[in-house]
Design a protein around this motif. Structure first.
Motif, PDB file in Angstrom:
ATOM      1  N   UNK A 181     -11.259  -4.152   5.832  1.00 43.58           N
ATOM      2  CA  UNK A 181     -12.274  -3.188   5.423  1.00 43.58           C
ATOM      3  C   UNK A 181     -13.494  -3.903   4.889  1.00 43.58           C
ATOM      4  N   UNK A 182     -14.630  -3.166   4.931  1.00 44.33           N
ATOM      5  CA  UNK A 182     -15.891  -3.671   4.392  1.00 44.33           C
ATOM      6  C   UNK A 182     -16.731  -2.481   3.930  1.00 44.33           C
ATOM      7  N   UNK A 183     -17.186  -2.528   2.694  1.00 43.07           N
ATOM      8  CA  UNK A 183     -18.061  -1.485   2.148  1.00 43.07           C
ATOM      9  C   UNK A 183     -19.456  -1.709   2.707  1.00 43.07           C
ATOM     10  N   UNK A 184     -20.079  -0.653   3.239  1.00 36.94           N
ATOM     11  CA  UNK A 184     -21.445  -0.792   3.724  1.00 36.94           C
ATOM     12  C   UNK A 184     -22.439   0.007   2.885  1.00 36.94           C
ATOM     13  N   UNK A 185     -21.952   0.845   1.977  1.00 34.38           N
ATOM     14  CA  UNK A 185     -22.840   1.580   1.088  1.00 34.38           C
ATOM     15  C   UNK A 185     -22.084   1.883  -0.197  1.00 34.38           C
ATOM     16  N   UNK A 186     -22.589   1.403  -1.313  1.00 36.73           N
ATOM     17  CA  UNK A 186     -21.922   1.635  -2.582  1.00 36.73           C
ATOM     18  C   UNK A 186     -21.335   0.351  -3.142  1.00 36.73           C
ATOM     19  N   UNK A 187     -20.490   0.517  -4.166  1.00 42.20           N
ATOM     20  CA  UNK A 187     -19.909  -0.632  -4.845  1.00 42.20           C
ATOM     21  C   UNK A 187     -18.511  -0.964  -4.356  1.00 42.20           C
ATOM     22  N   UNK A 188     -17.834  -1.768  -5.139  1.00 39.95           N
ATOM     23  CA  UNK A 188     -16.473  -2.186  -4.810  1.00 39.95           C
ATOM     24  C   UNK A 188     -15.519  -0.999  -4.810  1.00 39.95           C
ATOM     25  N   UNK A 189     -14.466  -1.112  -4.025  1.00 37.11           N
ATOM     26  CA  UNK A 189     -13.422  -0.100  -3.954  1.00 37.11           C
ATOM     27  C   UNK A 189     -12.063  -0.786  -4.075  1.00 37.11           C
ATOM     28  N   UNK A 190     -11.056  -0.002  -4.371  1.00 37.60           N
ATOM     29  CA  UNK A 190      -9.670  -0.469  -4.308  1.00 37.60           C
ATOM     30  C   UNK A 190      -9.022   0.235  -3.128  1.00 37.60           C
ATOM     31  N   UNK A 191      -8.239  -0.506  -2.367  1.00 39.65           N
ATOM     32  CA  UNK A 191      -7.657   0.018  -1.148  1.00 39.65           C
ATOM     33  C   UNK A 191      -6.168  -0.294  -1.110  1.00 39.65           C
ATOM     34  N   UNK A 192      -5.363   0.690  -0.674  1.00 43.37           N
ATOM     35  CA  UNK A 192      -3.931   0.511  -0.423  1.00 43.37           C
ATOM     36  C   UNK A 192      -3.687   0.831   1.050  1.00 43.37           C
ATOM     37  N   UNK A 193      -2.732   0.140   1.658  1.00 47.20           N
ATOM     38  CA  UNK A 193      -2.446   0.319   3.074  1.00 47.20           C
ATOM     39  C   UNK A 193      -1.001   0.763   3.268  1.00 47.20           C
ATOM     40  N   UNK A 194      -0.795   1.637   4.258  1.00 44.72           N
ATOM     41  CA  UNK A 194       0.550   2.131   4.561  1.00 44.72           C
ATOM     42  C   UNK A 194       1.307   1.129   5.418  1.00 44.72           C
ATOM     43  N   UNK A 195       2.573   0.961   5.085  1.00 41.85           N
ATOM     44  CA  UNK A 195       3.475   0.137   5.874  1.00 41.85           C
ATOM     45  C   UNK A 195       4.856   0.756   5.826  1.00 41.85           C
ATOM     46  N   UNK A 196       5.864   0.013   6.272  1.00 38.48           N
ATOM     47  CA  UNK A 196       7.229   0.524   6.295  1.00 38.48           C
ATOM     48  C   UNK A 196       8.184  -0.582   5.866  1.00 38.48           C
ATOM     49  N   UNK A 197       9.213  -0.203   5.088  1.00 42.38           N
ATOM     50  CA  UNK A 197      10.187  -1.197   4.654  1.00 42.38           C
ATOM     51  C   UNK A 197      11.225  -1.434   5.759  1.00 42.38           C
ATOM     52  N   UNK A 198      12.237  -2.218   5.464  1.00 40.31           N
ATOM     53  CA  UNK A 198      13.255  -2.574   6.465  1.00 40.31           C
ATOM     54  C   UNK A 198      14.029  -1.364   6.973  1.00 40.31           C
ATOM     55  N   UNK A 199      14.128  -0.322   6.148  1.00 35.03           N
ATOM     56  CA  UNK A 199      14.825   0.899   6.560  1.00 35.03           C
ATOM     57  C   UNK A 199      13.859   1.891   7.211  1.00 35.03           C
ATOM     58  N   UNK A 200      12.659   1.453   7.544  1.00 34.44           N
ATOM     59  CA  UNK A 200      11.578   2.240   8.143  1.00 34.44           C
ATOM     60  C   UNK A 200      11.109   3.375   7.231  1.00 34.44           C
ATOM     61  N   UNK A 201      11.260   3.195   5.930  1.00 34.57           N
ATOM     62  CA  UNK A 201      10.730   4.154   4.965  1.00 34.57           C
ATOM     63  C   UNK A 201       9.280   3.795   4.669  1.00 34.57           C
ATOM     64  N   UNK A 202       8.413   4.814   4.602  1.00 28.42           N
ATOM     65  CA  UNK A 202       6.995   4.594   4.329  1.00 28.42           C
ATOM     66  C   UNK A 202       6.807   3.998   2.935  1.00 28.42           C
ATOM     67  N   UNK A 203       5.976   2.948   2.863  1.00 27.55           N
ATOM     68  CA  UNK A 203       5.626   2.310   1.598  1.00 27.55           C
ATOM     69  C   UNK A 203       4.113   2.089   1.580  1.00 27.55           C
ATOM     70  N   UNK A 204       3.560   1.880   0.395  1.00 25.98           N
ATOM     71  CA  UNK A 204       2.137   1.583   0.243  1.00 25.98           C
ATOM     72  C   UNK A 204       1.995   0.228  -0.435  1.00 25.98           C
ATOM     73  N   UNK A 205       1.048  -0.557   0.024  1.00 24.99           N
ATOM     74  CA  UNK A 205       0.804  -1.879  -0.549  1.00 24.99           C
ATOM     75  C   UNK A 205       0.236  -1.740  -1.957  1.00 24.99           C
ATOM     76  N   UNK A 206       0.285  -2.836  -2.693  1.00 23.62           N
ATOM     77  CA  UNK A 206      -0.403  -2.879  -3.979  1.00 23.62           C
ATOM     78  C   UNK A 206      -1.902  -2.797  -3.712  1.00 23.62           C
TER      79      UNK A 206
END
Length: 136
Positions: A77-102
């Motif tokens: 990601x890249x901000x093109x207008x405004x200040x810094x942001x915090x971002x979390x991304x969706x992934x899946x654990x070994x049991x294919x359960x949805x998880x979110x990154x730090x």
């Protein structure tokens, strides 16, 4: 229930690609098949998203991504207008359960998450001041 829905969508796609499910009829040599440009390009390139103060805002790319055992998915990601942001991304654990990154904060960056043997859409959550960003 979520797992079942993803499995059905993924299986329908696999069956259609394998030719086991009927699709549109054959095209003769004189016919041209046209795909609208917006539909053809919607899964390619950067997507737009925004953030609002004090609230996680979710955005999805609307495209199916097929994984495999041990696979990771990268989000940039890249901000093109405004200040810094915090971002979390969706992934899946070994049991294919949805998880979110730090959360990772800044004006640009990337995150890698475990994806595994799953067919799903990429999703992000964004939080920060009023900002606009592009993500991939």
């Amino acid at each position: 229930m979520k797992m079942f829905r993803r499995g059905v969508v993924g299986m329908a796609s696999v069956l259609a690609l394998a030719g086991l499910v009927p699709t549109a009829g054959p095209v003769s040599a004189g016919q041209a098949t046209r795909v609208p440009a917006a539909a053809a390009d919607s899964c390619v390139g950067w997507k737009n998203a925004g953030s609002a103060p004090l609230k996680w805002t979710k955005a999805s790319d609307g495209c199916g991504h097929f994984g495999a055992d041990g696979m990771t998915m990268r989000y940039d990601w890249a901000v093109f207008k405004g200040g810094s942001v915090c971002l979390r991304a969706k992934g899946f654990d070994r049991r294919t359960k949805e998880i979110w990154s730090d959360p990772v904060c800044g004006k640009s960056g990337s995150i890698k998450v475990h994806w595994g043997d799953v067919a799903a859409q990429k999703e992000i959550q964004v939080k920060g001041g009023p900002s606009l960003l592009r993500w991939n």
